[in-house]
Design an enzyme around this catalytic site. Sequence first.
Site, PDB file in Angstrom:
ATOM      1  N   GLU A   1       0.815  -1.209   0.000  1.00 51.37           N
ATOM      2  CA  GLU A   1       0.000   0.000   0.000  1.00 51.37           C
ATOM      3  C   GLU A   1       0.855   1.267   0.000  1.00 51.37           C
ATOM      4  O   GLU A   1       0.469   2.298  -0.535  1.00 51.37           O
ATOM      5  CB  GLU A   1      -0.950   0.019   1.193  1.00 51.37           C
ATOM      6  CG  GLU A   1      -2.111  -0.966   1.095  1.00 51.37           C
ATOM      7  CD  GLU A   1      -1.764  -2.337   1.640  1.00 51.37           C
ATOM      8  OE1 GLU A   1      -0.569  -2.598   1.916  1.00 51.37           O
ATOM      9  OE2 GLU A   1      -2.686  -3.171   1.777  1.00 51.37           O
TER      10      GLU A   1
ATOM     11  N   PHE B   1     -11.725  -7.843  13.383  1.00 47.31           N
ATOM     12  CA  PHE B   1     -10.595  -8.256  12.559  1.00 47.31           C
ATOM     13  C   PHE B   1     -10.220  -7.138  11.583  1.00 47.31           C
ATOM     14  O   PHE B   1     -11.078  -6.579  10.908  1.00 47.31           O
ATOM     15  CB  PHE B   1     -10.943  -9.535  11.793  1.00 47.31           C
ATOM     16  CG  PHE B   1      -9.867  -9.963  10.827  1.00 47.31           C
ATOM     17  CD1 PHE B   1      -8.630 -10.370  11.294  1.00 47.31           C
ATOM     18  CD2 PHE B   1     -10.097  -9.937   9.461  1.00 47.31           C
ATOM     19  CE1 PHE B   1      -7.631 -10.745  10.407  1.00 47.31           C
ATOM     20  CE2 PHE B   1      -9.102 -10.315   8.576  1.00 47.31           C
ATOM     21  CZ  PHE B   1      -7.857 -10.717   9.046  1.00 47.31           C
ATOM     22  N   GLN B   2      -8.953  -6.822  11.520  1.00 46.30           N
ATOM     23  CA  GLN B   2      -8.421  -5.755  10.670  1.00 46.30           C
ATOM     24  C   GLN B   2      -9.104  -4.411  10.928  1.00 46.30           C
ATOM     25  O   GLN B   2      -9.259  -3.594  10.025  1.00 46.30           O
ATOM     26  CB  GLN B   2      -8.517  -6.126   9.184  1.00 46.30           C
ATOM     27  CG  GLN B   2      -7.569  -7.272   8.814  1.00 46.30           C
ATOM     28  CD  GLN B   2      -7.381  -7.446   7.329  1.00 46.30           C
ATOM     29  OE1 GLN B   2      -8.286  -7.182   6.545  1.00 46.30           O
ATOM     30  NE2 GLN B   2      -6.211  -7.923   6.933  1.00 46.30           N
TER      31      GLN B   2
ATOM     32  N   LYS C   1     -17.409  -1.214   5.274  1.00 46.09           N
ATOM     33  CA  LYS C   1     -17.837  -2.207   4.286  1.00 46.09           C
ATOM     34  C   LYS C   1     -19.352  -2.190   4.065  1.00 46.09           C
ATOM     35  O   LYS C   1     -19.826  -2.279   2.935  1.00 46.09           O
ATOM     36  CB  LYS C   1     -17.391  -3.596   4.752  1.00 46.09           C
ATOM     37  CG  LYS C   1     -17.547  -4.666   3.700  1.00 46.09           C
ATOM     38  CD  LYS C   1     -16.976  -5.986   4.195  1.00 46.09           C
ATOM     39  CE  LYS C   1     -17.071  -7.045   3.119  1.00 46.09           C
ATOM     40  NZ  LYS C   1     -16.589  -8.342   3.606  1.00 46.09           N
TER      41      LYS C   1
ATOM     42  N   MET D   1      23.873   9.612   3.659  1.00 48.17           N
ATOM     43  CA  MET D   1      23.640  10.888   4.344  1.00 48.17           C
ATOM     44  C   MET D   1      23.940  10.755   5.837  1.00 48.17           C
ATOM     45  O   MET D   1      24.600  11.608   6.428  1.00 48.17           O
ATOM     46  CB  MET D   1      22.195  11.343   4.106  1.00 48.17           C
ATOM     47  CG  MET D   1      21.935  12.784   4.464  1.00 48.17           C
ATOM     48  SD  MET D   1      23.009  13.925   3.583  1.00 48.17           S
ATOM     49  CE  MET D   1      21.976  14.415   2.218  1.00 48.17           C
TER      50      MET D   1
END
Lengths: 176, 616
Positions: B47, B109-110, B159, B486
């Site tokens: 993602e 869940f999630q 959802k 760096m």
Amino acid sequence: MGKHGKKQETSTHIISALVLNNPGVLQRIAGLFSRRGYNISSITVGTTETPNMARMTIVVKGDDKILEQVVKQLNKLIEVIKVSDLDVNKCVKRELCLIKIHTPDESSKSQVIQYTNVFRGKIVDISHESLTVEITGSSDKIDAFIDLVRTFGIKEMARTGLTALMRGSKVLKPRK
Amino acid sequence: MRGAEAFIKALEYEGVKVIFGYPGGALLPFYDALYDSDLIHILTRHEQGAAHAADGYARASGKVGVCVGTSGPGATNLVTGVATAYADSSPVIAITGQVPTRLIGNDAFQEIDALGIFMPIVKHNFQIRRSKDIPATVRAAFEIAKTGRPGPVHIDLPKDVQEEEFDIESNPIPAKVDLPGYKPTLKGHPKQIKMAAKAIMAAERPVIIAGGGVNISNATEELLKLAELCGIPVCTTLMGKGSFPEDHPLSLGMVGMHGTKPANYAVSECDLLIAIGCRFSDRITGDISSFAPYAKIIHIDIDPAEIGKNIDVDIPIVGDAKLVLKDIIACLLKSCGTDGKGLNNQNREGWLRYLESLKRSNIPKMDYEDIPIKPQRIVKELMNVIQELKLKDRFIVTTDVGQNQMWMAHYFKVHLPRTFISSGGLGTMGFGLPAAIGAKIARPESKVVCVTGDGGFMMNIQELATIADYGIPVVICIFDNRTLGMVYQWQNLFYGGRQCNVTFGESPDFVKVAKGYGIEAQRVTDPKDIKEVLREALLSDEPYLIDFVIDPSEGLPMVPPGGKLKNIIEPVRAPPRERIPSFQEIKRKLLGETREKGLSKDGPQEMGTPVERETY
């Protein structure tokens, strides 16, 4: 020292904000303050004359530069409709405090009732062991009352924090 | 119509053609609706890649980029990408799936508090709790993302809201949205414009700092006009690169920590500083109290909160850079006649001559013949190839973060807006590769080159699969020094050379890795080969990876953090000498046998030597 970043004097400011009464708006504003390191002394929220709007009164300590940033950052939030740094001398300020005072005998009860009358407070609850007093006014007045009854023993206390409105007919209105 | 279908319709209404995303349980209805849609969906491998790609798309095109991730981990994986877009004012819409509303708050869940997590890193965010709110919310989200000071907007979409049937007839997409608390100021205040014009005419040593705001508001034409009309030299910030042609005689290059000497000197000695669409970040100002000490400062910004935040200014102008510059130019011409005569203040000649001589005496050396290759040489060859292949007006470069980025920012000359894409404010390693995907999708006719380091490249290396699957012809140039350059440079400069966890080993072989993904790749170790391989890569219509093995001791001149801009110091050329311990050594240390074998920074100790340490 150059021209930028000069130290300025710190003072207390009362910020009044009209916000959309959406879920999460309090978190958005509280988050802004904590993220940017602004110090909130108190914050009060409640509904207004317009159903979908709430008014927040935020007491902040800081110098003019910080205050300018606070107001600007608040204005950036989409759900904030209008922000004003109230002139401390030209606004009505009130705070409410409920104090449960330890009063096991008649003499302490009558003394507290007397004090409450002097401060134009109200007795809102009474029990064998305690009196609960409601007191409204400026923060100073409430501080003074608390100081006075401290010797009896304060069992519990709840302060609302300051809420305020501008004096006169001027109002905080959404920009057109 | 289901909520998800309405959502896709709403995206199409906004002119969205492509979205970058990754599906998941809480997005099943969304992806089901996508099945019937003409929207192009680019399936990334993470993602974060989707978010950076949407950001790269937005920066290259000026349009809103859209990314999607599922609830829970999908949402948290988007976070870095969205925060990157926020720091650089890039218009991105991030959509996250969410568990059904009846489960919200139950630790389902999630499930994660996406609204709360995104709140501090977006311009605004929404959670849609009824499908009938979809059309107006999506409208509002796009309006907020692309207007005023642009920025990411997040929409959390449970959802059941995606599944819920609703009547689009009675809840159509509104043409205009009512946002009572949102009214960006676009026109500058006429009084302030006049004051600015007056200050410009009076100045003897003026300089412009052009920031990302100039690129965002498409004000490059106006900037060029103002600079040429009045003979004002221009330096840019990192985000402002491309807002002014860097081969122009008035260009001074980038200012700040890794800025050029002419730019840093000009800002330190000017009597008028015109800052346009820049926010005076600490990377630009260095020590605030000695920043532009002799200058009156004009600050033009669309975000009133940026004015006076870091630097006190004399003439603040809130407004859109393009409109404000137009007004200032009109005001200048009005006072001096339409031919602009008299604007080129005679007293400025000395100033311009001085800066010109600074520029001439500070032309950076780039034609190194050394092996391992010096990065400057690659940058030079890249510019040469672009010129030879006549790619100047259809070329985009994305960079990663770190030395590779600063070498590009310092040495690579950019001429056009939206062609130098880099993570400035947040400094997100791993940005370059997925951003290149987004840029190429946004401008398929342009050649897109991703300049990256080995560290940043490996942070989103999985996107090679995205590039390979779709055959997205981007050219990946790795400045490969097996060092987190760096940090290594700072450790050498400011921490006495105590190199700590900045060294990578031999693994992986990037050429083999690319080939494993089915991507053409070459390793270049000799400077003589750079040009030919770059040519081949740029002429190819396939993805191409070049692994440039560069000198790990090469650094960048810099202003120490919080230092004065004129105090540019050279990097310490200390060779990397950090040793990577083997697992066997680590195991021994974990099991408390370090005394026998030793595992200290000074190298292995003799057997049985006790480690002396004072204990308190």
